[in-house]
Design an enzyme around this catalytic site. Structure first.
Site, PDB file in Angstrom:
ATOM      1  N   GLU A 118      28.054  31.004  39.360  1.00  0.00           N
ATOM      2  CA  GLU A 118      27.247  32.088  39.745  1.00  0.00           C
ATOM      3  C   GLU A 118      27.580  33.363  40.456  1.00  0.00           C
ATOM      4  OE1 GLU A 118      23.478  31.541  43.182  1.00  0.00           O
ATOM      5  OE2 GLU A 118      25.164  30.383  43.553  1.00  0.00           O
TER       6      GLU A 118
ATOM      7  N   LYS B 211      17.251  33.351  39.368  1.00  0.00           N
ATOM      8  CA  LYS B 211      17.428  32.209  39.949  1.00  0.00           C
ATOM      9  C   LYS B 211      16.031  32.119  40.750  1.00  0.00           C
ATOM     10  CE  LYS B 211      20.335  30.301  43.836  1.00  0.00           C
ATOM     11  NZ  LYS B 211      21.398  30.506  44.515  1.00  0.00           N
TER      12      LYS B 211
ATOM     13  N   CYS C   8      22.227  27.498  40.647  1.00  0.00           N
ATOM     14  CA  CYS C   8      22.640  26.612  41.832  1.00  0.00           C
ATOM     15  C   CYS C   8      21.512  26.092  42.631  1.00  0.00           C
ATOM     16  CB  CYS C   8      23.341  27.739  42.764  1.00  0.00           C
ATOM     17  SG  CYS C   8      24.545  26.868  44.045  1.00  0.00           S
TER      18      CYS C   8
END
Length: 593
Positions: free
Chosen positions: A79, A148, A184
């Site tokens: 990430e 994200k 994540c």
């Protein structure tokens, strides 16, 4: 800055996932869906540095070239690899984002003709909003941008402050294989993986910058196993490696097959690049081909390695030539000396003994023994001359003799002045050596033993200091640069803790025994228990009230303490944010009840 791009228009990056009936795990797919029978994915477990866009870009470029040489179809990376993680408010800086855009364009120019597609992770502007993104790069262009979805806003994370969350993206297609991409925190939420499954994903890829803490690795694995169990899809989990201020990332990337069995794992605490193959079975189910697996370290090796790597990267990324520390002959400074030597090598560590009139001969012997075992330089600078001069000077301005506390703190501050002067002269980073137990209750001196730019033991309780020291005496970690064998003498491990600021002083003159103190502090900090709940564990009420009071009154000191490696689920820094001015005292509330 309305948008970021390189003259290529990506396809829609956040098409909403289509609805429909949920797919069952291991749902059969026809062979027609599976045109490609295998795919090779290069996993680059890399160590980025926040703000070093060009340096991070070189790491990406090298990994891309390596993936091409190995015949990979896809390269993935942790990430926010291009910016470093966490970039915090730096990501909102216009100049920073312009540099990001320029580096992406350069990567496309230099590597765009290579075979592998790439998931390039970076802050990015998407429809005018700043997102934590993965750019899907294929055939020299940005094909789509995946943002994200779940922005963590707890503990050390505050991504909602900087980023926006776009809509749920459809699976990405590389060749004829559909990947559900989880960035994540996305992987901790079942509904996102299930949405990818419903949209026809063949496998899940999770790109992470997940910092280490004692329980994190088992929690990560449990979350990924749950995603696999819920979807019936194989999963590839890639994590970052390296230290960034108080965070340290442990790597430990892995792959899980649809039955939850591990198929691959990368090293802990080390950078690594490996190519893993996924193959389509006759029943239409994708699986990872078995690959190399690395055994996880035990808990004490993890703690020690976290401190070593956290210190190494703090020193290296901030360009310090080396470190220095006060070596007292006690257990804390001995462990810090060992960590520093394993992090940097003995030639970059300088220790100083600063004896007073109260320093025992045994402490001198112990400090010399630690330095000799580690192979580090040790010098001695007594503090008595300065102590006498300052005592006389202060006496001339005071109507009463110096109090015992003033006398003790004066000694600690003289040591701090001398160590800071040596740090200024050499540009070596001064390490402080207080452990979590002492920092929690304020058993430390501002501008004295708290002087320093970094503290490896900041989140390590006193009893763990003993355990980790004993572990290091019989093990040298794979990433260690120091000598093997016993580095902390038995005499240091066995002596009663003392600051040696007055005759026959022991820490337990002022504090509960450390075993009890650590139990109480863990209950108050990590477990957030009330005094009543702790008292139910057969702990004396008066001792509980005393420790709580010390803990809360020391907040002003902790705000001025140097950074240190986060090891626990709740470190005394960004994880636990209590006000300095605070009149809440449970002792008053409960005692009056």
């Amino acid at each position: 800055m309305k948008g970021v791009g390189c003259g290529r228009r990506p396809s829609s990056a956040h098409d909403r996932t289509t609805g429909g009936a949920p797919r069952t795990p291991l749902m059969n797919r026809t062979r027609k869906e599976m045109v490609s029978r295998s795919i090779a994915i290069t996993c680059a477990q890399l160590n980025s540095c926040v703000g070093d866009i060009e340096g991070n870009g070189r790491l990406i470029r090298d990994a891309w070239i390596q993936a091409d040489r190995e015949g990979a179809d896809l390269l993935i990376m942790p990430e926010l690899m291009l910016s470093g993680y966490p970039a915090e408010d730096l990501a909102a800086n216009r100049g920073f984002m312009l540099r990001i855009q320029r580096e992406v364009c350069m990567l496309l120019e230099t590597c765009g003709s290579l075979k592998p597609a790439v998931l390039l992770t970076t802050p990015w502007l998407l429809d005018g909003a700043l997102v934590n993104a993965a750019l899907v790069i294929e055939k020299g262009g940005i094909r789509s941008v995946i943002g994200k979805q779940v922005l963590p806003n707890y503990g050390v994370f505050d991504e909602k402050r900087v980023f926006s969350a776009p809509g749920i993206a459809a699976p990405i297609m590389i060749g004829e294989v559909k990947f559900g991409l989880l960035l994540c925190e996305d992987g901790w939420h079942a509904e996102l993986a299930q949405a990818h499954c419903r949209s026809g994903a063949h496998m899940l890829i999770s790109l992470n910058a997940s910092p280490y803490s004692k329980l994190k690795r088992q929690n990560r694995l449990a979350a990924c196993e749950a995603r696999v169990r819920e979807t019936g899809l194989p999963l590839l989990y890639l994590n970052s490696i390296g230290g960034q201020d108080e965070l340290v990332f442990d790597g430990a990337s892995f792959a899980l097959n649809p039955d939850g069995e591990p198929a691959m794992s990368l090293p802990h605490w080390q950078t690594a690049t490996a190519t893993v193959n996924a193959v389509c079975a006759d029943a239409g189910t994708w699986r990872w081909a078995s690959s190399a697996r690395c055994e996880p370290p035990d808990a004490l090796e993890d703690l020690y390695s976290a401190m070593v790597l956290g210190l190494r990267d703090y020193v290296g990324k901030n360009r310090f030539p080396g470190v220095l520390l006060g070596l007292s002959g006690g257990i804390d400074s001995a462990l810090v000396a060992a960590i520093a030597t394993d992090a940097l090598g003995p030639e970059r560590v300088v220790a100083v003994m600063l004896p007073s009139r109260y320093t025992s001969e045994q402490s001198r012997i112990d400090a010399a023994s630690v330095a000799e075992r580690l192979g580090i330089k040790l010098s001695e600078i007594p503090i008595d001359p300065a102590h006498r001069t300052l005592s006389i000077t202060l006496a001339q301005a005071l109507t009463q003799p110096l109090s015992e506390l003033t006398e003790q703190n004066l000694q600690a501050r003289i040591r701090g002045i001398k160590l800071m002067a040596l740090s200024n002269q050499s540009n070596y980073l001064l390490l402080s050596t207080g452990n979590k137990s002492e920092i929690a209750v304020g058993y430390s001196t501002l501008y004295g033993d708290m002087c320093g730019g970094f503290n490896p033991l900041k989140d390590l309780y006193k009893m763990d200091v003993y355990r980790v020291s004993a572990w290091r005496n019989s093990h040298r970690p794979p990433i260690g640069l120091g000598p093997p064998g016993q580095v902390v003498p038995d005499s240091v491990l066995q002596k009663a803790p003392t600051a040696e600021l007055k005759p026959d002083q022991k820490d337990e003159d002022n504090l509960p025994p450390y075993a009890l103190l650590d139990t109480i502090l863990h209950g108050l900090i990590e477990e957030e228990l009330t005094l009543d709940e702790l008292q139910a564990r057969d702990i004396d009420r008066q001792t509980l009230v005393r420790v709580w009071t010390l803990l809360e009154r020391a907040e002003f000191k902790r705000r001025q303490a140097p950074p240190g490696v986060k090891l626990s689920e709740r470190a005394l820094s960004r994880d636990r944010r209590y006000p300095i001015t605070n009149r809440f005292l449970p002792s008053i509330e409960y005692d009056d009840a």
